[in-house]
Design a protein around this motif. Structure first.
Motif, PDB file in Angstrom:
ATOM      1  N   SER A 167       5.559   7.605  -9.395  1.00 42.60           N
ATOM      2  CA  SER A 167       4.490   8.575  -9.173  1.00 42.60           C
ATOM      3  C   SER A 167       3.123   7.883  -9.246  1.00 42.60           C
ATOM      4  O   SER A 167       2.277   8.211 -10.087  1.00 42.60           O
ATOM      5  CB  SER A 167       4.581   9.689 -10.216  1.00 42.60           C
ATOM      6  N   ALA A 168       2.963   6.914  -8.380  1.00 43.58           N
ATOM      7  CA  ALA A 168       1.759   6.068  -8.435  1.00 43.58           C
ATOM      8  C   ALA A 168       0.491   6.872  -8.165  1.00 43.58           C
ATOM      9  O   ALA A 168       0.479   7.806  -7.360  1.00 43.58           O
ATOM     10  CB  ALA A 168       1.892   4.930  -7.427  1.00 43.58           C
ATOM     11  N   HIS A 169      -0.568   6.479  -8.844  1.00 38.99           N
ATOM     12  CA  HIS A 169      -1.889   7.084  -8.655  1.00 38.99           C
ATOM     13  C   HIS A 169      -2.897   5.974  -8.352  1.00 38.99           C
ATOM     14  O   HIS A 169      -2.643   4.804  -8.646  1.00 38.99           O
ATOM     15  CB  HIS A 169      -2.305   7.849  -9.918  1.00 38.99           C
ATOM     16  N   PRO A 170      -4.026   6.333  -7.773  1.00 45.48           N
ATOM     17  CA  PRO A 170      -5.017   5.295  -7.434  1.00 45.48           C
ATOM     18  C   PRO A 170      -5.387   4.397  -8.611  1.00 45.48           C
ATOM     19  O   PRO A 170      -5.636   3.200  -8.414  1.00 45.48           O
ATOM     20  CB  PRO A 170      -6.211   6.118  -6.945  1.00 45.48           C
ATOM     21  N   GLU A 171      -5.381   4.924  -9.821  1.00 44.38           N
ATOM     22  CA  GLU A 171      -5.745   4.090 -10.975  1.00 44.38           C
ATOM     23  C   GLU A 171      -4.679   3.055 -11.312  1.00 44.38           C
ATOM     24  O   GLU A 171      -4.912   2.153 -12.123  1.00 44.38           O
ATOM     25  CB  GLU A 171      -6.040   4.944 -12.210  1.00 44.38           C
ATOM     26  N   ASP A 172      -3.499   3.182 -10.676  1.00 42.29           N
ATOM     27  CA  ASP A 172      -2.459   2.169 -10.861  1.00 42.29           C
ATOM     28  C   ASP A 172      -2.683   0.960  -9.947  1.00 42.29           C
ATOM     29  O   ASP A 172      -1.973  -0.050 -10.064  1.00 42.29           O
ATOM     30  CB  ASP A 172      -1.070   2.749 -10.583  1.00 42.29           C
ATOM     31  N   ILE A 174       0.867  -1.178   0.000  1.00 41.97           N
ATOM     32  CA  ILE A 174       0.000   0.000   0.000  1.00 41.97           C
ATOM     33  C   ILE A 174       0.899   1.222   0.000  1.00 41.97           C
ATOM     34  O   ILE A 174       1.817   1.312   0.827  1.00 41.97           O
ATOM     35  CB  ILE A 174      -0.936   0.022   1.218  1.00 41.97           C
ATOM     36  N   CYS A 175       0.675   2.128  -0.915  1.00 40.75           N
ATOM     37  CA  CYS A 175       1.527   3.313  -0.951  1.00 40.75           C
ATOM     38  C   CYS A 175       0.662   4.555  -1.156  1.00 40.75           C
ATOM     39  O   CYS A 175      -0.492   4.472  -1.579  1.00 40.75           O
ATOM     40  CB  CYS A 175       2.564   3.199  -2.072  1.00 40.75           C
ATOM     41  N   LYS A 176       1.251   5.687  -0.841  1.00 39.92           N
ATOM     42  CA  LYS A 176       0.544   6.955  -1.008  1.00 39.92           C
ATOM     43  C   LYS A 176       0.664   7.442  -2.439  1.00 39.92           C
ATOM     44  O   LYS A 176       1.675   7.202  -3.115  1.00 39.92           O
ATOM     45  CB  LYS A 176       1.110   8.004  -0.047  1.00 39.92           C
TER      46      LYS A 176
END
Lengths: 114, 109
Positions: free
Chosen positions: A83-88, A12-14
């Motif tokens: 640069s992770a986003h929720p859609e990832d 889990i990441c921000k």
């Protein structure tokens, strides 16, 4: 059969941070490694193919600057989601192959971006 | 072009037999694979067929007809633990795996 170890199994990441996923072939040397992502109730979607010592080949629609793949040795490939986003958020699976034989899969990594 | 097709979902009864079909179209073919995938887990290898005919492995058998572009996975003496998705995939002329969307098999007592 051959063993492919993928780590971590869950992360889990921000949003905005980067996450690295490792894929190791434990008892054989993998000439080719594949990275897939799988959304719920959907089939595997090939993201990229990597051969040891060369740049990965990305499938159409997959951003190579966002999904960095490194295949530094015959037993290790890494996928970094930058640069992770929720859609990832997805299930990421690696597989390894020797020559033309079957693909051996890692255990998969469940990525959740919050 | 290339395509591969399998049913989305099937239901069967514990102890019974079920056949999951897979059809494909491709100009280059280097074998057909069946994988089992439980929810939340990675696929595990079940079978590989490159020649026509039936390959039997315990309770699971896989059949291939290259001329018809057709394969099936046969599961006998079904157990509750067989509830999973079953993925078929063929290997094309570039030795890349082309995956079906998977068949979700539901086993009822």
């Amino acid at each position: 059969g051959a063993v492919v170890s993928q780590h971590p199994s869950r992360v889990i990441c921000k949003s905005g941070t980067s996450v690295k996923i490792e894929c190791r072939s434990l008892d054989f040397q993998a000439t080719t490694m594949f990275w897939y992502r799988q959304f719920p109730k959907q089939s595997l979607m090939l993201m990229a193919t990597s051969n040891e010592g060369s740049k990965a080949t990305y499938e159409q629609g997959v951003e190579k600057d966002k999904f960095l793949i490194n295949h530094a040795s015959l037993t290790l490939s890494t996928l970094t989601v930058t640069s992770a986003h929720p859609e990832d958020s997805s299930f990421y699976i690696c597989s390894a192959r020797v020559g033309d034989t079957e693909a051996f899969f890692g255990q998969g990594t469940r990525l959740t971006v919050v | 072009g290339q395509n591969i097709d399998q049913p989305t979902e099937m239901t069967a009864t514990e102890g019974a037999i079920v056949q999951i079909n897979c059809t494909y179209q491709t100009s280059g073919f280097n074998g057909l694979f069946w994988y089992q995938q439980h929810a939340g887990e990675a696929p595990t290898f079940l079978s590989y067929n490159v020649l026509d005919g039936l390959e039997e492995k315990g309770r699971f058998s896989s059949f291939l007809s290259r001329s018809k572009g057709y394969s099936y996975l046969l599961l006998k003496e079904l157990q509750m633990k067989d509830s999973a998705s079953y993925l078929c995939a063929f290997m094309d002329s570039n030795y890349q795996l082309i995956w079906g969307a998977g068949t979700k098999l539901i086993i009822k007592p």
